[in-house]
Design a protein around this motif. Structure first.
Motif, mmCIF file in Angstrom:
data_model
loop_
_atom_site.group_PDB
_atom_site.id
_atom_site.type_symbol
_atom_site.label_atom_id
_atom_site.label_comp_id
_atom_site.label_asym_id
_atom_site.label_seq_id
_atom_site.Cartn_x
_atom_site.Cartn_y
_atom_site.Cartn_z
ATOM 1 N N ALA A 42 -50.330 35.552 82.479
ATOM 2 C CA ALA A 42 -51.010 35.008 81.367
ATOM 3 C C ALA A 42 -50.041 35.039 80.084
ATOM 4 O O ALA A 42 -48.892 35.751 80.090
ATOM 5 N N THR A 43 -50.659 34.531 79.037
ATOM 6 C CA THR A 43 -49.987 34.258 77.775
ATOM 7 C C THR A 43 -49.499 35.741 77.246
ATOM 8 O O THR A 43 -48.661 35.855 76.927
ATOM 9 N N ASP A 44 -50.494 36.483 77.374
ATOM 10 C CA ASP A 44 -50.225 37.859 76.909
ATOM 11 C C ASP A 44 -50.966 38.867 77.730
ATOM 12 O O ASP A 44 -52.138 38.309 78.530
ATOM 13 N N SER A 45 -50.728 40.243 77.952
ATOM 14 C CA SER A 45 -51.521 40.940 78.683
ATOM 15 C C SER A 45 -52.552 41.720 77.679
ATOM 16 O O SER A 45 -52.467 41.512 76.451
ATOM 17 N N GLY A 46 -53.518 42.494 78.172
ATOM 18 C CA GLY A 46 -54.405 43.218 77.454
ATOM 19 C C GLY A 46 -55.598 42.424 77.472
ATOM 20 O O GLY A 46 -56.426 42.035 78.589
ATOM 21 N N SER A 47 -56.374 41.940 76.475
ATOM 22 C CA SER A 47 -57.668 41.475 76.189
ATOM 23 C C SER A 47 -57.490 39.857 76.199
ATOM 24 O O SER A 47 -56.509 39.300 75.700
ATOM 25 N N LEU A 48 -58.566 39.347 77.055
ATOM 26 C CA LEU A 48 -58.615 37.791 77.232
ATOM 27 C C LEU A 48 -58.938 37.110 75.922
ATOM 28 O O LEU A 48 -59.749 37.765 75.157
ATOM 29 N N LYS A 49 -58.305 36.144 75.413
ATOM 30 C CA LYS A 49 -58.622 35.438 74.160
ATOM 31 C C LYS A 49 -58.292 33.936 74.257
ATOM 32 O O LYS A 49 -57.925 33.447 75.195
ATOM 33 N N GLU A 50 -59.446 33.092 73.384
ATOM 34 C CA GLU A 50 -59.183 31.612 73.401
ATOM 35 C C GLU A 50 -58.084 31.176 73.365
ATOM 36 O O GLU A 50 -57.135 31.772 72.803
#
Length: 156
Positions: A42-50
Motif C-alpha cells: 500500500a502507499t502507506d500503512s495504517g489508515s486507508l485514505k483517498e
C-alpha cells in the motif's frame, strides 16, 4: 463499449458492521480477512485514505497475480462508510492481463444501524477483445464482489 454492474448485499447486526468498518479502514488487517490476497502493498500503512494505491498479490495455478487498485473516494460519517476502488490493472508474472475489462470499480458500503449491513456494487465495461469474453469478465466481476462480501461477513 458495454457497461455492466452487479450488486450484492447482506443485512448484519450493528456490532458486526462496526468491526467490518474498522477492518476496511485498517490497511494492515486486509491480508488477514481477505481470502483473495496472500500479501498486499500500500502507499502507506495504517489508515486507508483517498488517493492511496494498493497492490494485492495472490497465486493462481503457480503464477503470481498482482491487482493494482486506487482508492478513488472514501465517504463516511458516524454510521456510514463508502469506499470506491478503481482497478488500475492486473499482471500475471509481471505481464499485463485483464485488458478486456475497463473502469472496473468496487463500491463497498457499510451502514452501521440496527437494520444496516454491507453492500458491494461492482461496475465495469467490456472493452476491445473483452467483448468476446464478456461472460468470463462478468463471472470475474460477480465472483469478486461475492467473495469480498463473504470475507467481510466472516470477520469476527
Amino acid at each position: 463499449m458495454a457497461t455492466h454492474s452487479f450488486t450484492v448485499r447482506k443485512p448484519l447486526p450493528l456490532e458486526k458492521c462496526q468491526k467490518i468498518r474498522f477492518a476496511l479502514l485498517n490497511i494492515n488487517s486486509w491480508p488477514s480477512w481477505n481470502s483473495a490476497i496472500s500479501s498486499m502493498l500500500a502507499t502507506d500503512s495504517g489508515s486507508l485514505k483517498e488517493g492511496y494505491f494498493l497492490a494485492h498479490h495472490s497465486v493462481l495455478k503457480g503464477s503470481l497475480i498482482e491487482s493494482q487498485w486506487e482508492i478513488e473516494e472514501i465517504r463516511e460519517d458516524d454510521h456510514f462508510l463508502e469506499i470506491v476502488m478503481l482497478l488500475i490493472g492486473q499482471t500475471r508474472n509481471e505481464k499485463p492481463i485483464a485488458r478486456g475489462i475497463g473502469n472496473f470499480r468496487l463500491h463497498i458500503t457499510v451502514l452501521e444501524e440496527e437494520n444496516g449491513g454491507v453492500e458491494i456494487h461492482s461496475k465495469w465495461e467490456t472493452v476491445g477483445m473483452g467483448r468476446l469474453f464478456h461472460r468470463s469478465i462478468k463471472s470475474y466481476a460477480i465472483n469478486s464482489a461475492q467473495q469480498l462480501l463473504d470475507d467481510l461477513c466472516a470477520i469476527v
